[in-house]
Design a protein around this motif. Structure first.
Motif, short mmCIF file in Angstrom:
data_model
loop_
_atom_site.label_atom_id
_atom_site.label_comp_id
_atom_site.label_asym_id
_atom_site.label_seq_id
_atom_site.Cartn_x
_atom_site.Cartn_y
_atom_site.Cartn_z
N UNK A 78 0.82 -1.20 0.00
CA UNK A 78 0.00 0.00 0.00
C UNK A 78 0.86 1.26 0.00
N UNK A 79 1.91 1.27 0.80
CA UNK A 79 2.80 2.42 0.84
C UNK A 79 3.56 2.60 -0.48
N UNK A 80 3.91 1.46 -1.11
CA UNK A 80 4.60 1.52 -2.40
C UNK A 80 3.70 2.17 -3.46
N UNK A 81 2.44 1.79 -3.48
CA UNK A 81 1.51 2.36 -4.45
C UNK A 81 1.29 3.85 -4.18
N UNK A 82 1.20 4.22 -2.92
CA UNK A 82 1.02 5.64 -2.57
C UNK A 82 2.22 6.45 -3.04
N UNK A 83 3.42 5.90 -2.83
CA UNK A 83 4.64 6.62 -3.23
C UNK A 83 4.68 6.82 -4.74
N UNK A 100 7.10 14.44 -10.61
CA UNK A 100 7.66 14.11 -9.31
C UNK A 100 7.73 15.30 -8.37
N UNK A 101 8.15 15.01 -7.14
CA UNK A 101 8.23 16.04 -6.10
C UNK A 101 9.59 16.70 -6.04
N UNK A 125 8.74 11.28 -10.74
CA UNK A 125 7.47 11.11 -11.41
C UNK A 125 7.49 10.12 -12.57
N UNK A 126 6.43 10.20 -13.37
CA UNK A 126 6.28 9.30 -14.51
C UNK A 126 7.39 9.51 -15.53
#
Length: 316
Positions: free
Chosen positions: A172-177, A185-186, A216-217
Motif C-alpha cells: 500500500x505504501x509503495x503504491x502511494x509513493x 515528481x516532487x 514522477x512518470x
C-alpha cells in the motif's frame, strides 16, 4: 569446465549454513556471511551460474533436441535452485531459474520440451500452494511455507487493503509513493513516503518507488529507457558474437536483468508478488552492485573477444 563451476555454485550457495559465519541479517533467510562485512554469496553465485549454464548448453552447438540431454541440463539448472531454497531465498532462486530458462531458449532447446517444462513448473507451484493451504487449515504446527512468504502471496491475490500483514502495508505504501509522484515528481530528496519512514526497505526492494515519487512518470520512463538501451546493446553483442559460449553468456545476463527489472518494478506496482529481488544498478547493497558490474564485465569480455576475432579476419 561445467563440473568445477557446479561445485563452486553449490559451495557458494550453501556457505551461509556454516556455523558461526551464516546470518539472516534480519531478512528472514539464512543468506548472508559475516566476514567483517556482510556478504551475500548467493548473489555472487549468479555469475558462476551464468558461466555454468552457458558452458553446459554451448556443448550442444545450438541444438538441444535430445530428451535425455535436455533433462540432464534441467537437472544442473534445478540443483542450485533447490540449494538456495534451503536458506530459504525464493527471490534469488527465481533469478537462477530465469538464467537457466534463457540458456535453454537461446541454446536451441526444442519448444515442445520448454512448454512441457513450463507447464510442469506451474503445476508444481500450484501444488505447493494447495498443500500449503491444507496444512495451514489443519491442526498442528504450520511448517511448509514461511509466514512472510504466505503473506506475500495473499497480498498479491488480495490487494484491496484487507490484509493487515507487513507485506500488505508495504504494498500500500509503495503504491502511494508511486502515485504521489505524478507526472514530474516532487523533486530530488523531496519524497515524503520514504523520507518520513512510511515506505519500508526504501533503499533496496522498493527503490523504484523512491525514484517514481521524486522524478514522477517522466523519470520512471527515463529509467526504463536506460534499461532498454542496456538490454538492446547487450543483445546486439550477443548476436554479433562468433562464439556460441559467448552468446549464451550475454543472453543469460540479459535474462537475469530482465527478470529482476520486471519483478522488482512489477512488485512495487502490485503486478507481481513481493520478493526480495533488487533492481539492477539501483538498489542499495554492495554484493548485488558488485555482481551487476561483474555481469557487465562478462558482456564486455564477449564484446572484446568478438572484435579481436573480426580484426584477425580482416573485417574490422
Amino acid at each position: 569446465a561445467v563440473m568445477p563451476l557446479f561445485i563452486v555454485n553449490i559451495a557458494l550457495i550453501l556457505s551461509p549454513h556454516i556455523p558461526g559465519l551464516g546470518t539472516d541479517a534480519g531478512m528472514g533467510a539464512q543468506s548472508w556471511l559475516k566476514l567483517g562485512i556482510q556478504v551475500q554469496p548467493g548473489e555472487f553465485a549468479k555469475v558462476t551460474i551464468i558461466l555454468m549454464d552457458a558452458a553446459l548448453v554451448a556443448r550442444y552447438g545450438g541444438r538441444l533436441d535430445d530428451l535425455r540431454e535436455y533433462l540432464k541440463v534441467v537437472f544442473f539448472i534445478l540443483v542450485p535452485f533447490l540449494a538456495i531454497m534451503t536458506q530459504p531465498d525464493l527471490g534469488t532462486g527465481l533469478v537462477y531459474l530465469a538464467i537457466g530458462a534463457m540458456a535453454l531458449v537461446a541454446g536451441g532447446a526444442r519448444s515442445k520440451y520448454l512448454l512441457i517444462t513450463l507447464a510442469l513448473g506451474i503445476a508444481a507451484i500450484a501444488a505447493v500452494f494447495a498443500i500449503d493451504q491444507l496444512i495451514y487449515n489443519s491442526p498442528g504446527e504450520y511448517k511448509l511455507l514461511k509466514q512472510y512468504q504466505r503473506n506475500r502471496l495473499l497480498v498479491f491475490l488480495d490487494q484491496d487493503g484487507s490484509n493487515t500483514s507487513s507485506s500488505g502495508y508495504n504494498l500500500q505504501q509503495a503504491k502511494i509513493a508511486i502515485g504521489s509522484g505524478g507526472l514530474f515528481g516532487k523533486g530530488l530528496l523531496n519524497a515524503t513516503q520514504s523520507g518520513h519512514g512510511f515506505l519500508p526497505e526504501a533503499q533496496t526492494d522498493f527503490i523504484f518507488c523512491v525514484l517514481a515519487e521524486q522524478f514522477g512518470f517522466v523519470g520512471s520512463m527515463a529509467l526504463l529507457a536506460l534499461y532498454g538501451a542496456l538490454i538492446y546493446v547487450s543483445m546486439r553483442i550477443a548476436r554479433n558474437s562468433n562464439d556460441l559460449f559467448g552468446t549464451l553468456i550475454v543472453m543469460c545476463v540479459v535474462g537475469m536483468w530482465l527478470f529482476q527489472i520486471l519483478e522488482n518494478i512489477g512488485m512495487d506496482c502490485g503486478l507481481m508478488p513481493i520478493t526480495g529481488i533488487p533492481l539492477p544498478f539501483v538498489s542499495y547493497g554492495s554484493t548485488g552492485m558488485i555482481m551487476s558490474f561483474m555481469a557487465l564485465g562478462l558482456i564486455g569480455s564477449v564484446w572484446r573477444g568478438s572484435n579481436i576475432d573480426k580484426k584477425k579476419e580482416g573485417r574490422l
